[in-house]
Design an enzyme around this catalytic site. Structure first.
Site, mmCIF file in Angstrom:
data_model
loop_
_atom_site.group_PDB
_atom_site.id
_atom_site.type_symbol
_atom_site.label_atom_id
_atom_site.label_comp_id
_atom_site.label_asym_id
_atom_site.label_seq_id
_atom_site.Cartn_x
_atom_site.Cartn_y
_atom_site.Cartn_z
ATOM 1 N N ASP A 214 25.633 23.095 122.388
ATOM 2 C CA ASP A 214 24.952 23.947 121.330
ATOM 3 C C ASP A 214 24.761 23.006 119.923
ATOM 4 O OD1 ASP A 214 23.905 26.086 119.967
ATOM 5 O OD2 ASP A 214 25.850 27.128 119.447
ATOM 6 N N GLY B 184 31.699 31.424 107.107
ATOM 7 C CA GLY B 184 30.975 31.629 108.026
ATOM 8 C C GLY B 184 31.416 32.707 108.739
#
Length: 321
Positions: A126, A11
């Site tokens: 988030d 990632g």
């Protein structure tokens, strides 16, 4: 970092990069988050919200921080437990949306993690499918980089939450929003699990509000008086739209699932349920435990879980809410 061997990059983002790694001494596989920013003291490191929150939050459905490493060149690394995938990748690996029981299976765990997190005084800010990490039958809330203390007196930015999961009060720029933004995001995520596409895929802030109004119908004094006042202060007028029947958008969802999504995506944050209230919703009345990962091999390999399997798994552990 000498004791870790980096294997594959898994990632990347504005924060830095994430690697799959192995501990050379114990052979444990971990995830290493390498931050782009430099940190010149331990005080700087320990003041990070992600570090402060994860030193407190220890729960089966919240990703565990194992170690924080600061190198001599002021580079900072977080070492986390390793998870095989995330919920977005799981969706992309399937040919069809989740069933009612599968959505229940995932969301029950996430709400347990949120109940604990909010009870400890933090909210995530988030939540999105990419930040819900999956290994076998276990799901964990990850990426606490945007987390804040619920009782903080700080004014909060409106640019933190990923737009498609951003609550309307945040879209309108409210600076003292609450943990109920996490509940809105979970409503959008639940819907996405049934639809396999985002519920509110706005291209920008104005389009985001248009998408919300087109689904929910424009807010009224009864549904969100405070929002109308907030919009008025900005000289913003909500688009006047009637909304749609959510059942037509997600025909595989039960009435209880639709009811919970509607409640989570209430215009007024005060009308959204808390995580503990969500866990007592009729949609979860058959849930008494988190599904043990060892019994989820078929779900992981074939990406399916029948009702019979779900009920078998549910009955194996009697750890109640």
């Amino acid at each position: 970092m000498e004791k870790y061997q980096l294997l594959d990059e898994v990632g990347a983002g504005g924060f830095g990069r994430v690697w799959k790694a192995v501990n050379k001494h114990s052979s444990e596989v971990v995830a290493v988050k390498m931050l782009r920013e430099k940190f010149h003291s331990w005080e700087e490191c320990l003041s990070l919200e992600e570090v402060k929150s994860l030193r407190i939050l220890r729960h089966p459905n919240i990703l565990s921080l194992k170690e924080v490493i600061r190198e001599r060149d002021d580079s900072l690394f977080f070492v986390f437990e390793f998870m095989e995938s995330d919920l977005l990748q799981v969706m992309r690996s399937r040919a069809e949306p989740f069933s009612d029981s599968e959505v229940r299976y995932w969301c029950f765990q996430v709400f347990q993690g949120l109940h604990y997190m909010h009870g400890k005084g933090y909210f995530h800010r988030d939540l999105k499918p990419e930040n819900l990490l999956v290994s076998g039958g276990l799901i964990k809330i990850g990426d606490m980089g945007s987390a804040k203390e619920i009782n903080s007196n700080q004014l909060l930015t409106d640019c933190v939450t990923t737009r498609w999961y951003r609550a309307p009060e945040v879209v309108l720029g409210l600076e003292n929003y609450s943990f109920k933004v996490d509940m809105w995001a979970m409503g959008a995520i639940m819907a996405e699990l049934f639809m396999f596409k985002p519920l509110f895929p706005g291209r920008n802030l104005f389009d985001q509000m248009l998408k919300i109004c087109s689904v929910l119908g424009s807010p009224t004094p009864e549904s969100w008086l405070g929002g109308l006042a907030l919009a008025g202060g900005l000289n913003y007028q909500f688009p006047q739209l009637p909304g749609v029947n959510l059942s037509s958008m997600m025909p595989s969802a039960s009435w209880n699932a639709i009811g919970l999504i509607k409640s989570l995506c209430s215009w007024d944050p005060n009308k959204r349920p808390s995580a503990s209230e969500a866990l007592t919703h009729p949609f979860f009345h058959t849930c008494y435990n988190i599904i043990p990962p060892s019994l989820c091999v078929r779900a992981r390999v074939n990406n399916t879980t029948t009702r019979e399997e779900f009920e078998q798994i549910r009955s194996c552990n009697r750890n109640r809410i």
